[in-house]
Design an enzyme around this catalytic site. Structure first.
Site, PDB file in Angstrom:
ATOM      1  N   THR A 161       1.014  -1.032  -0.043  1.00 42.62           N
ATOM      2  CA  THR A 161       0.113  -0.055  -0.036  1.00 42.62           C
ATOM      3  C   THR A 161       0.817   1.211  -0.015  1.00 42.62           C
ATOM      4  O   THR A 161       1.805   1.136   0.618  1.00 42.62           O
ATOM      5  CB  THR A 161      -0.867   0.090   1.377  1.00 42.62           C
ATOM      6  OG1 THR A 161      -1.744  -1.077   1.023  1.00 42.62           O
ATOM      7  CG2 THR A 161      -1.548   0.972   1.545  1.00 42.62           C
ATOM      8  N   ARG A 189     -13.344  -9.086  -0.429  1.00 39.42           N
ATOM      9  CA  ARG A 189     -12.543  -8.390   0.511  1.00 39.42           C
ATOM     10  C   ARG A 189     -12.099  -7.101   0.499  1.00 39.42           C
ATOM     11  O   ARG A 189     -11.814  -6.604  -0.435  1.00 39.42           O
ATOM     12  CB  ARG A 189     -11.337  -9.301   0.915  1.00 39.42           C
ATOM     13  CG  ARG A 189     -10.632  -8.940   2.081  1.00 39.42           C
ATOM     14  CD  ARG A 189      -9.546  -8.165   1.968  1.00 39.42           C
ATOM     15  NE  ARG A 189      -8.502  -7.909   2.962  1.00 39.42           N
ATOM     16  CZ  ARG A 189      -7.398  -7.119   3.197  1.00 39.42           C
ATOM     17  NH1 ARG A 189      -7.499  -6.162   2.071  1.00 39.42           N
ATOM     18  NH2 ARG A 189      -6.915  -7.076   4.064  1.00 39.42           N
ATOM     19  N   VAL A 190     -12.531  -6.333   1.429  1.00 36.99           N
ATOM     20  CA  VAL A 190     -12.082  -4.986   1.747  1.00 36.99           C
ATOM     21  C   VAL A 190     -11.200  -4.615   2.683  1.00 36.99           C
ATOM     22  O   VAL A 190     -11.415  -5.331   3.950  1.00 36.99           O
ATOM     23  CB  VAL A 190     -13.273  -3.859   1.735  1.00 36.99           C
ATOM     24  CG1 VAL A 190     -12.978  -2.649   1.906  1.00 36.99           C
ATOM     25  CG2 VAL A 190     -14.227  -4.071   0.568  1.00 36.99           C
ATOM     26  N   GLY A 191      -9.962  -4.044   2.556  1.00 39.84           N
ATOM     27  CA  GLY A 191      -9.112  -3.783   3.680  1.00 39.84           C
ATOM     28  C   GLY A 191      -9.414  -2.511   4.387  1.00 39.84           C
ATOM     29  O   GLY A 191     -10.494  -1.916   4.210  1.00 39.84           O
ATOM     30  N   ASP A 192      -8.473  -2.041   5.036  1.00 37.58           N
ATOM     31  CA  ASP A 192      -8.466  -1.043   5.744  1.00 37.58           C
ATOM     32  C   ASP A 192      -8.028   0.342   4.697  1.00 37.58           C
ATOM     33  O   ASP A 192      -8.809   1.422   5.136  1.00 37.58           O
ATOM     34  CB  ASP A 192      -7.254  -0.806   6.788  1.00 37.58           C
ATOM     35  CG  ASP A 192      -5.864  -0.808   6.374  1.00 37.58           C
ATOM     36  OD1 ASP A 192      -5.742  -1.694   5.265  1.00 37.58           O
ATOM     37  OD2 ASP A 192      -4.874  -0.055   6.575  1.00 37.58           O
ATOM     38  N   GLY A 213      -0.050  -2.751   6.020  1.00 41.33           N
ATOM     39  CA  GLY A 213       0.196  -4.110   6.473  1.00 41.33           C
ATOM     40  C   GLY A 213      -1.064  -4.945   6.344  1.00 41.33           C
ATOM     41  O   GLY A 213      -1.938  -4.501   5.752  1.00 41.33           O
ATOM     42  N   GLY A 215      -4.799  -5.352   6.938  1.00 41.89           N
ATOM     43  CA  GLY A 215      -5.726  -4.387   7.049  1.00 41.89           C
ATOM     44  C   GLY A 215      -6.694  -4.635   8.167  1.00 41.89           C
ATOM     45  O   GLY A 215      -7.503  -3.750   8.618  1.00 41.89           O
TER      46      GLY A 215
END
Ligand code: SD4
Length: 301
Positions: A161, A189-192, A213, A215
């Site tokens: 990222t 999937r969705v991260g931070d 890192g 998420g």
């Protein structure tokens, strides 16, 4: 003049992203324009298997991108699980500026991007597709610590990222975060990174924070918001990042031994700090004095 302006970014490719953002800041431009320009560079000019169009896909072979942008006055926008659009950070900015919403996902985000004039095209590179076919042989999801540092086209890097924070000569803060997420993640999937407060948070009254890192740990801890709130209580950026990392460890002591989590913060005075769970997190700092400064973050392990 650009006095007082500064931009900071995650990972070694942050050096290149900062230099692009610096062109805007040094010309007296806004922190918001600077972070968008820097993030766009990471999304495309750089062929990085973890950010943007050269990213690795999910476990179904679909490349899906997450990005967010936030200004110090609380304006923000984000997109998640966006496919076939090369500049998610710019779509996030359009969400912020052209819609009554903060976040668009999946098909709706893509539809909006196309309406806004973004070109829709298949992005998955032959290298990333090859890496995915290779991955399918074992199909194990085991996030690798600091995969970002070995980012290379077709590499096995499985998380990456660009998180970027800037303060301009007028003292305004802004941040952006853009990623292809965890390689080989589940479809959907969705991260931070696109979650305001998790992967990015900015407040002109205090400062800004971003994360890289795994998420899920950032979302669990509302991590970037937490770092900003710790600075609001008087902590330095480095101290705030360290305390937030300590929170991550307290919450999941066992998982913390094998997952990487990294925080980067910039306060309204331009002070910079970082902290990570594991060694190897590097971040780039750029201002009038130096445009290629790469620093090692302290860490727990
Ligand atoms: C995510 N935080 O999607 C991102 C991945 C990342 O360095 O930061 N990689 O969970």
């Amino acid at each position: 003049s650009a006095s007082g302006a500064r931009v900071v970014s995650t990972w070694d490719f942050g050096v290149g992203a900062n230099q692009v953002a610096w062109k805007t800041l040094s010309a007296g431009g806004s922190a918001l324009d600077a972070v968008e320009a820097g993030a766009r560079w990471a999304e495309s000019d750089l062929c990085n298997p973890t950010v943007g169009r050269c990213g690795n896909p999910d476990r179904d072979g679909v490349l899906s991108l997450d990005a967010s942008i936030m200004d110090g006055d609380g304006r923000c926008g984000s997109v998640a699980a966006l496919s076939d659009i090369a500049h998610p950070v710019s779509v996030a900015r359009r969400v912020m500026e052209k819609t009554p919403h903060v976040m668009l996902v999946g098909e709706g985000a893509q539809q909006f991007a196309v309406q806004q004039g973004f070109e829709r095209r298949k992005l998955l590179t032959p290298e990333a597709e090859k890496a995915w076919r290779e991955w399918l042989k074992t199909a194990q999801y085991t996030p690798e610590i600091n995969a970002e540092r070995r980012s290379r086209p077709g590499g096995s890097s499985n998380h990456d990222t660009l998180g970027m924070l800037a303060i301009d000569a007028q003292g305004r803060l802004a941040g952006a975060c853009t990623t292809s997420g965890m390689a080989w993640k589940m479809h959907g999937r969705v991260g931070d990174s696109p979650i305001i407060g998790a992967g990015l948070y900015v407040d002109n009254e205090v400062g800004a924070a971003t994360a890289s890192g795994v998420g899920e740990e950032m979302i669990r801890n509302a991590a970037s918001f937490l770092v900003v709130e710790l600075m609001r209580q008087g902590r330095s950026p480095a101290d705030a990042c360290r305390e937030a990392i300590a929170r991550v460890v307290r919450k999941r002591p066992e998982a913390s031994k094998t997952l990487q989590v990294c925080f980067l913060a910039l306060n309204k005075h331009g002070e910079v700090g970082a902290y990570a769970l594991h060694r190897g997190f590097v971040y780039a700092v750029c201002d009038t004095d130096r445009q290629d400064d790469l620093r090692d973050s302290a860490s727990v392990y």
